[in-house]
Design a protein around this motif. Structure first.
Motif, PDB file in Angstrom:
ATOM      1  N   ILE A   1       0.665  -1.094  -0.127  1.00  0.00           N
ATOM      2  CA  ILE A   1      -0.024  -0.043   0.070  1.00  0.00           C
ATOM      3  C   ILE A   1       0.836   1.436  -0.019  1.00  0.00           C
ATOM      4  O   ILE A   1       0.618   2.296  -0.702  1.00  0.00           O
ATOM      5  N   GLN A   2       1.882   1.138   0.862  1.00  0.00           N
ATOM      6  CA  GLN A   2       3.020   2.472   0.818  1.00  0.00           C
ATOM      7  C   GLN A   2       3.326   2.736  -0.336  1.00  0.00           C
ATOM      8  O   GLN A   2       3.761   3.703  -0.770  1.00  0.00           O
ATOM      9  N   GLU A   3       3.848   1.689  -1.085  1.00  0.00           N
ATOM     10  CA  GLU A   3       4.680   1.621  -2.517  1.00  0.00           C
ATOM     11  C   GLU A   3       3.743   2.312  -3.378  1.00  0.00           C
ATOM     12  O   GLU A   3       4.299   2.947  -4.386  1.00  0.00           O
ATOM     13  N   ARG A   4       2.713   1.835  -3.606  1.00  0.00           N
ATOM     14  CA  ARG A   4       1.632   2.000  -4.485  1.00  0.00           C
ATOM     15  C   ARG A   4       1.162   3.405  -4.172  1.00  0.00           C
ATOM     16  O   ARG A   4       1.034   4.206  -5.127  1.00  0.00           O
ATOM     17  N   GLY A   5       1.260   3.935  -2.986  1.00  0.00           N
ATOM     18  CA  GLY A   5       0.592   5.217  -2.574  1.00  0.00           C
ATOM     19  C   GLY A   5       1.865   6.342  -3.206  1.00  0.00           C
ATOM     20  O   GLY A   5       1.354   7.295  -3.782  1.00  0.00           O
ATOM     21  N   LYS A   6       2.965   5.817  -3.264  1.00  0.00           N
ATOM     22  CA  LYS A   6       4.294   6.844  -3.427  1.00  0.00           C
ATOM     23  C   LYS A   6       4.250   6.954  -4.985  1.00  0.00           C
ATOM     24  O   LYS A   6       4.336   8.174  -5.750  1.00  0.00           O
TER      25      LYS A   6
END
Length: 67
Positions: A29-34
């Motif tokens: 989720i964090q990587e996709r958010g970036k």
């Protein structure tokens, strides 16, 4: 966080599998958010590896549930 291979996943207990799945899901989720925010990830291949690791964990969970 390290990427797990299939034989490593099989050695984990049920609770460890659940914990690792949650950690990897959060990381994804964090990587996709970036990426969606317009930024670039440090390692573009990381998203693919995290997705595959989550799949390995879920596959092992299903195998244990059906065994």
């Amino acid at each position: 966080m390290a990427i797990f291979r299939a034989r490593e996943v099989k050695q984990l207990s049920d609770t460890e599998l659940l914990e690792q799945e949650q950690k990897f899901s959060l990381e994804l989720i964090q990587e996709r958010g970036k990426v969606s925010a317009g930024g670039a990830t440090e390692n573009p291949g990381r998203i693919r590896e995290v997705r595959r690791t989550i799949a390995r964990i879920r596959t092992e969970q299903n195998a244990r549930r059906n065994a």
